[in-house]
Design a protein around this motif. Structure first.
Motif, PDB file in Angstrom:
ATOM      1  N   UNK A  37       5.215   7.548   2.378  1.00  0.00           N
ATOM      2  CA  UNK A  37       4.487   8.105   3.452  1.00  0.00           C
ATOM      3  C   UNK A  37       3.374   7.265   3.797  1.00  0.00           C
ATOM      4  N   UNK A  38       2.621   6.719   3.066  1.00  0.00           N
ATOM      5  CA  UNK A  38       1.474   5.618   3.244  1.00  0.00           C
ATOM      6  C   UNK A  38       2.055   4.512   4.272  1.00  0.00           C
ATOM      7  N   UNK A  39       3.320   3.912   3.657  1.00  0.00           N
ATOM      8  CA  UNK A  39       3.721   2.781   4.571  1.00  0.00           C
ATOM      9  C   UNK A  39       4.001   3.357   5.993  1.00  0.00           C
ATOM     10  N   UNK A  40       4.402   4.427   6.129  1.00  0.00           N
ATOM     11  CA  UNK A  40       4.749   4.960   7.435  1.00  0.00           C
ATOM     12  C   UNK A  40       3.432   5.254   8.362  1.00  0.00           C
ATOM     13  N   UNK A  41       2.243   5.705   7.287  1.00  0.00           N
ATOM     14  CA  UNK A  41       1.129   6.067   8.236  1.00  0.00           C
ATOM     15  C   UNK A  41       0.272   5.006   8.493  1.00  0.00           C
ATOM     16  N   UNK A  42       0.313   3.776   7.698  1.00  0.00           N
ATOM     17  CA  UNK A  42      -0.437   2.733   7.762  1.00  0.00           C
ATOM     18  C   UNK A  42       0.555   1.484   7.802  1.00  0.00           C
ATOM     19  N   UNK A  43       1.249   1.155   9.194  1.00  0.00           N
ATOM     20  CA  UNK A  43       2.055   0.028   9.007  1.00  0.00           C
ATOM     21  C   UNK A  43       1.595  -1.210   9.345  1.00  0.00           C
ATOM     22  N   UNK A  44      -0.068  -0.945   9.838  1.00  0.00           N
ATOM     23  CA  UNK A  44      -0.521  -2.703   9.977  1.00  0.00           C
ATOM     24  C   UNK A  44      -1.010  -2.872   8.548  1.00  0.00           C
ATOM     25  N   UNK A  45      -1.862  -1.952   7.803  1.00  0.00           N
ATOM     26  CA  UNK A  45      -2.557  -2.101   6.615  1.00  0.00           C
ATOM     27  C   UNK A  45      -1.271  -2.677   5.712  1.00  0.00           C
ATOM     28  N   UNK A  46      -0.257  -1.903   5.785  1.00  0.00           N
ATOM     29  CA  UNK A  46       0.657  -2.271   4.519  1.00  0.00           C
ATOM     30  C   UNK A  46       2.109  -2.862   5.235  1.00  0.00           C
ATOM     31  N   UNK A  47       1.799  -3.625   6.190  1.00  0.00           N
ATOM     32  CA  UNK A  47       2.875  -4.763   6.428  1.00  0.00           C
ATOM     33  C   UNK A  47       3.315  -5.429   5.586  1.00  0.00           C
ATOM     34  N   UNK A  48       4.738  -5.732   5.617  1.00  0.00           N
ATOM     35  CA  UNK A  48       5.485  -6.572   4.548  1.00  0.00           C
ATOM     36  C   UNK A  48       5.176  -6.047   3.176  1.00  0.00           C
ATOM     37  N   UNK A  49       5.136  -4.673   3.058  1.00  0.00           N
ATOM     38  CA  UNK A  49       5.093  -3.884   1.850  1.00  0.00           C
ATOM     39  C   UNK A  49       6.528  -3.345   1.614  1.00  0.00           C
ATOM     40  N   UNK A  50       7.392  -3.628   0.660  1.00  0.00           N
ATOM     41  CA  UNK A  50       8.759  -3.115   0.469  1.00  0.00           C
ATOM     42  C   UNK A  50       8.551  -2.128  -0.972  1.00  0.00           C
TER      43      UNK A  50
END
Length: 451
Positions: A37-50
């Protein structure tokens, strides 16, 4: 959520300092859903996080689903009466606990059932005047004899190719044999159990050998059983995980991660050798074991001073243990390069236990029942034709004490059926019943299902 965001950002920062373009983080399901959910909500901060779902926790959950499916069928009685496991251990194994014993127990049962099934297949072939089983047995013995005598590779290849030719005929004949017993519910139930254990073994093999496509295919075969037995969280987020890890999608979003996963780098191993890789969440249990004290972890985290003293230093203490092992060369000298399952003593013990289980299964006769009813092999209790699904009730008709049992009371009350309007398009509606009930909530004047 703030703590989890901090963890993800710190992992991303570590990967950046190591010049890695992407960050791969593995969680169990309870944290995976929040991290996703955090990756979906913060795509810029958590870009390239798998974000990955831990393989070890997936397998544990699947073991629990197998235990739900095999409840009241006589499996635990076979383990206990054969003397292979005691009652306490068998109960834990059915709940998906005690990982090593549970996997070994299902492997032993799988081997015993396969041998009994092949015996019955041989008898069926004789009745049908077929000889496929005898031919493939002779070819298999020829290959084994060639290895024992140290024959040349060309001779072994010819013998093996001859065996593979017979395998095609054997598969067709074996499917005919299974279909001829399709009306026998007890026969098909235990054949289905064999298939379920095969899926588990394929999932474990994907880890041990680092085969990415096999990992995804095996997990996809696990999901229907999790759906059937109300493993709601893994059903929801396992689907999300499969979509995210889909080869084409992952190849587009994180091509470098895709290449590494294809190369088998989604698992880790501590020593040299083959077939000894494990998932990252299972490897983490190694560090957790180093951090445990005599009283366990529960009492430690209840006191702040103990938490500060022990839990916040667990990684440092684990590193000290690793350094001490390296200092005395424990890694290379203290650990065998041979798999534990491949040792002579372990194979002898497994063979003896398989024979014990087979002797008990011959008494219970799971594949030789003449009746078409589904029968508990240890008690001969017959499942009534109008019984509730096994995911809702036990064999004696008692509802299981789960959310699904409570939901069944709600669904059994008086209600109106609303007919959906007809559509000219080819459409379908998929409703997550548990999510719908949770979204609606409890009306102010409604009575609880158990009141």
């Amino acid at each position: 959520m703030d703590t989890l965001m901090t963890v993800l950002l710190r992992c991303k920062d570590i990967a950046r300092k190591l010049s890695q373009p992407s960050t791969v983080v593995t969680f169990d399901e309870a944290l995976y859903c929040r991290a996703k959910e955090l990756v979906w909500l913060c795509p810029n901060k958590l870009s390239n996080v798998v974000v990955r779902l831990g393989n070890f926790h997936i397998a544990m959950n699947y073991l629990g689903a197998i235990g739900d499916h095999l409840a009241d069928c006589g499996l635990t009685d076979v383990w206990i009466e054969s003397g292979v496991f005691n009652e306490c251990t068998a109960e834990k194994m059915m709940k998906g606990k005690s990982w090593n014993r549970a996997v070994r127990g299902h492997k032993l049962m799988y081997e015993a059932l396969q041998r009994l099934l092949l015996e019955k297949f041989s008898v069926w072939q004789e009745e049908c005047e077929e000889s496929t089983y005898d031919k493939i047995t002779a070819d298999a013995r020829q290959v084994a004899k060639a290895f024992e005598q140290g024959k040349e590779s060309a001779y072994i290849n010819d013998a093996f190719n001859q065996l593979m030719k017979q395998m095609g005929n054997f598969t067709v004949e074996f499917e005919r044999f299974v279909q001829s017993h399709s009306d026998n519910s007890t026969f098909m139930f235990w054949k289905q159990y064999i298939d379920l254990v095969e899926t588990l073994l394929l999932f474990i093999r994907a880890e041990r050998e680092g085969i990415w496509e096999l990992h995804l295919a095996a997990f996809q075969k696990m999901l229907p059983l999790m759906v059937l037995y109300d493993h709601v969280n893994y059903t929801r987020w396992g689907t999300v995980y499969l979509i995210d890890m889909n080869m084409m999608q992952l190849k587009d979003t994180s091509p470098e991660v895709y290449r590494e996963f294809q190369a088998g780098n989604f698992v880790v191993k501590e020593t040299e050798g083959r077939f000894n890789q494990v998932s990252t969440d299972m490897a983490l249990e190694h560090i957790n074991r180093m951090c445990k004290s005599a009283g366990g972890l529960v009492d430690i985290i209840q006191t702040k001073t103990a938490l500060d003293r022990w839990m916040l230093t667990c990684c440092d203490r684990a590193q000290l243990v690793e350094d001490a092992c390296e200092l005395v060369n424990y890694t290379s000298l203290g650990k065998s390069q041979t798999q534990k399952e491949m040792s002579d003593s372990r194979m002898s013990r497994d063979e003896a236990d398989v024979c014990k289980i087979m002797d008990k299964l011959r008494d219970f006769n799971p594949f030789g029942r003449d009746r078409d009813d589904l029968i508990c092999i240890s008690t001969n209790d017959v499942l009534p034709s109008d019984a509730a699904p096994s995911s809702l009730a036990t064999i004696d008709g008692q509802l299981r004490t789960t959310d699904k049992a409570a939901l069944s009371h709600l669904l059994g009350d008086a209600h109106e059926l609303k007919v959906l309007p007809m559509s000219t398009e080819k459409t379908c509606i998929v409703i997550d019943g548990m999510a719908l009930v949770q979204a609606i909530g409890k009306p102010s004047k409604a009575m609880m299902a158990w009141s």
